[in-house]
Design a protein around this motif. Structure first.
Motif, PDB file in Angstrom:
ATOM      1  N   ALA A 204       0.835  -1.202   0.000  1.00  0.00           N
ATOM      2  CA  ALA A 204       0.000   0.000   0.000  1.00  0.00           C
ATOM      3  C   ALA A 204       0.871   1.254   0.000  1.00  0.00           C
ATOM      4  O   ALA A 204       0.599   2.223  -0.721  1.00  0.00           O
ATOM      5  CB  ALA A 204      -0.926  -0.006   1.210  1.00  0.00           C
ATOM      6  N   THR A 205       1.927   1.239   0.806  1.00  0.00           N
ATOM      7  CA  THR A 205       2.837   2.382   0.851  1.00  0.00           C
ATOM      8  C   THR A 205       3.502   2.592  -0.505  1.00  0.00           C
ATOM      9  O   THR A 205       3.654   3.727  -0.968  1.00  0.00           O
ATOM     10  CB  THR A 205       3.907   2.179   1.938  1.00  0.00           C
ATOM     11  N   SER A 206       3.901   1.516  -1.141  1.00  0.00           N
ATOM     12  CA  SER A 206       4.508   1.615  -2.476  1.00  0.00           C
ATOM     13  C   SER A 206       3.537   2.243  -3.471  1.00  0.00           C
ATOM     14  O   SER A 206       3.930   3.045  -4.325  1.00  0.00           O
ATOM     15  CB  SER A 206       4.935   0.229  -2.963  1.00  0.00           C
ATOM     16  N   SER A 207       2.263   1.895  -3.343  1.00  0.00           N
ATOM     17  CA  SER A 207       1.245   2.467  -4.213  1.00  0.00           C
ATOM     18  C   SER A 207       1.069   3.963  -3.930  1.00  0.00           C
ATOM     19  O   SER A 207       0.855   4.762  -4.845  1.00  0.00           O
ATOM     20  CB  SER A 207      -0.080   1.738  -4.019  1.00  0.00           C
ATOM     21  N   MET A 208       1.196   4.343  -2.652  1.00  0.00           N
ATOM     22  CA  MET A 208       1.141   5.761  -2.280  1.00  0.00           C
ATOM     23  C   MET A 208       2.279   6.535  -2.943  1.00  0.00           C
ATOM     24  O   MET A 208       2.080   7.643  -3.464  1.00  0.00           O
ATOM     25  CB  MET A 208       1.245   5.917  -0.762  1.00  0.00           C
ATOM     26  N   LEU A 209       3.472   5.959  -2.925  1.00  0.00           N
ATOM     27  CA  LEU A 209       4.635   6.616  -3.527  1.00  0.00           C
ATOM     28  C   LEU A 209       4.400   6.908  -5.004  1.00  0.00           C
ATOM     29  O   LEU A 209       4.654   8.014  -5.490  1.00  0.00           O
ATOM     30  CB  LEU A 209       5.874   5.736  -3.363  1.00  0.00           C
ATOM     31  N   LYS A 210       3.895   5.914  -5.701  1.00  0.00           N
ATOM     32  CA  LYS A 210       3.637   6.082  -7.139  1.00  0.00           C
ATOM     33  C   LYS A 210       2.557   7.137  -7.362  1.00  0.00           C
ATOM     34  O   LYS A 210       2.680   7.990  -8.249  1.00  0.00           O
ATOM     35  CB  LYS A 210       3.204   4.744  -7.744  1.00  0.00           C
ATOM     36  N   GLY A 211       1.491   7.077  -6.547  1.00  0.00           N
ATOM     37  CA  GLY A 211       0.403   8.036  -6.711  1.00  0.00           C
ATOM     38  C   GLY A 211       0.868   9.465  -6.495  1.00  0.00           C
ATOM     39  O   GLY A 211       0.491  10.383  -7.245  1.00  0.00           O
ATOM     40  N   MET A 212       1.703   9.679  -5.484  1.00  0.00           N
ATOM     41  CA  MET A 212       2.201  11.030  -5.198  1.00  0.00           C
ATOM     42  C   MET A 212       3.121  11.526  -6.301  1.00  0.00           C
ATOM     43  O   MET A 212       3.154  12.725  -6.603  1.00  0.00           O
ATOM     44  CB  MET A 212       2.917  11.038  -3.853  1.00  0.00           C
TER      45      MET A 212
END
Length: 363
Positions: A204-212
């Motif tokens: 989930a955190t990795s997905s946050m990084l990409k989204g940001m």
């Protein structure tokens, strides 16, 4: 010798078009409607500047009549966001924090892509209230992420939901009028290398990084956290600025306590105010709590007080601070209360207080 005149303007446009085509494909694959539209308008602008007026007008006409590949999101109809009201109430903060917030206002006004901010600090330090104040100053609406709609127990679903969340963010109809609030972002921001962190949350955190990384720069993103020391370092680096809300001195908190007292005395129509007595009671606390808790303590003391007795809130406040009623005259004297103040706290006449204290000294 023959010389050829090179049309550098035309070469620049050709080079630009190659780059723009790549960007268009990229935005299309990411379903980034805002990016797609912005790039198309830039292409039209470049054609116009190079003299291809008809082509520029044709592109502009297409864009004005088209919804492109995705309908833009209506901010009011998403299950992933909850709209919050901007605050009109006063917010008392240390000057150091206030200056940082003013810096955010200036950074956003520059429109230079400085748009992601992390507010870190203990509960009750004013992080969420500060976001409401920012929204009022910047004239933006706040859309708070509903993590209940994002976090999912199904394997891999949270990651997909975060990707969908950022797609919605990138498709706000008016991104320049929006603040997206990730309140208590800890749910998806803990250290991915922590053995105690679930692997699913790491994804989930990795997905946050990409989204940001691909978020529309016109949207202002603010996240809050109480667990900054456990925050994923890569995620911290994605923020343009981290504001520390733990910078309250004891004097700051005392001044804020007085502001709360004035506010609630006015609200509950109580006229009796004795700042010196109030400060003495607050100073009995070894550690004055942060504004969130301090506000509740003072509000409860005033709200629960006897409306026929304008000094009753002092007794209730003393009881909250000391966990006992103000009845021990000697102890009150040792706490540096004057005879007059002891009389207020105990409801005993001053002359009686003075006599009893003298009798205790003579024993």
């Amino acid at each position: 010798m023959h010389y050829s005149v090179i049309n550098t303007e035309r070469i620049g446009v050709t080079h630009m078009k190659k780059k723009s085509v790549i960007n268009l494909i990229k935005y299309y694959s990411e379903e980034n409607d805002a990016g797609f539209r912005s790039e198309a308008y830039e292409i039209a602008k470049d054609f116009d500047e190079s003299g291809d007026y008809q082509l520029a007008e044709y592109i502009m006409a297409l864009m004005s009549n088209a919804n492109t590949f995705l309908p833009q999101m209506n901010e009011h109809e998403s299950a992933m966001f909850e709209k919050m009201e901007a605050s009109g109430d006063s917010l008392w903060l240390p000057d150091s924090i206030t200056q940082d917030l003013l810096g955010i206002v200036h950074a956003v006004a520059h429109n230079a892509g400085i748009n992601k901010f992390l507010f870190q600090g203990a509960p009750g330090t004013g992080k969420t209230e500060a976001v409401k104040q920012l929204a009022r100053v910047l004239n933006r609406d706040i859309y708070m992420v509903d993590f209940a709609a994002v976090i999912d127990s199904k394997l891999g679903q949270t990651q997909k939901n975060i990707s969908a969340l950022f797609k919605e963010i990138n498709n706000f109809v008016h991104p320049e009028k929006v603040i997206v609030l990730f309140d208590e972002i800890d749910a998806v921001a803990l250290d991915r290398t922590n053995a105690n962190d679930l692997r699913e949350m790491g994804r989930a955190t990795s997905s946050m990084l990409k989204g940001m990384d691909y978020m529309d720069e016109r949207v202002v993103m603010v996240a809050t956290t109480n667990l900054f020391s456990h925050f994923d370092r890569a995620l911290v680096r994605r923020f343009d600025s981290v504001i520390d809300f733990n910078r309250y001195t004891r004097d700051d908190l005392m001044s804020i306590a007085e502001e709360f007292l004035n506010k609630f005395l006015t609200k509950f129509k109580l006229a009796n105010k004795d700042i010196r007595l109030f400060r003495k009671i607050i100073n009995l606390m070894e550690t004055i709590p942060y504004p969130g808790e301090l506000k509740n303590i003072i509000r409860t003391a005033v709200a629960f007080s006897d409306p026929e007795d304008g000094m009753d809130y002092f007794r209730r406040l003393y009881y909250t601070v000391n966990s006992e009623k103000p009845e021990d005259l000697k102890k009150l004297q040792m706490q540096k209360f004057t005879i007059r103040e002891i009389g207020i706290l105990t409801k005993i006449p001053k002359s009686t207080v003075a006599r009893e204290l003298k009798e205790q000294e003579d024993e």
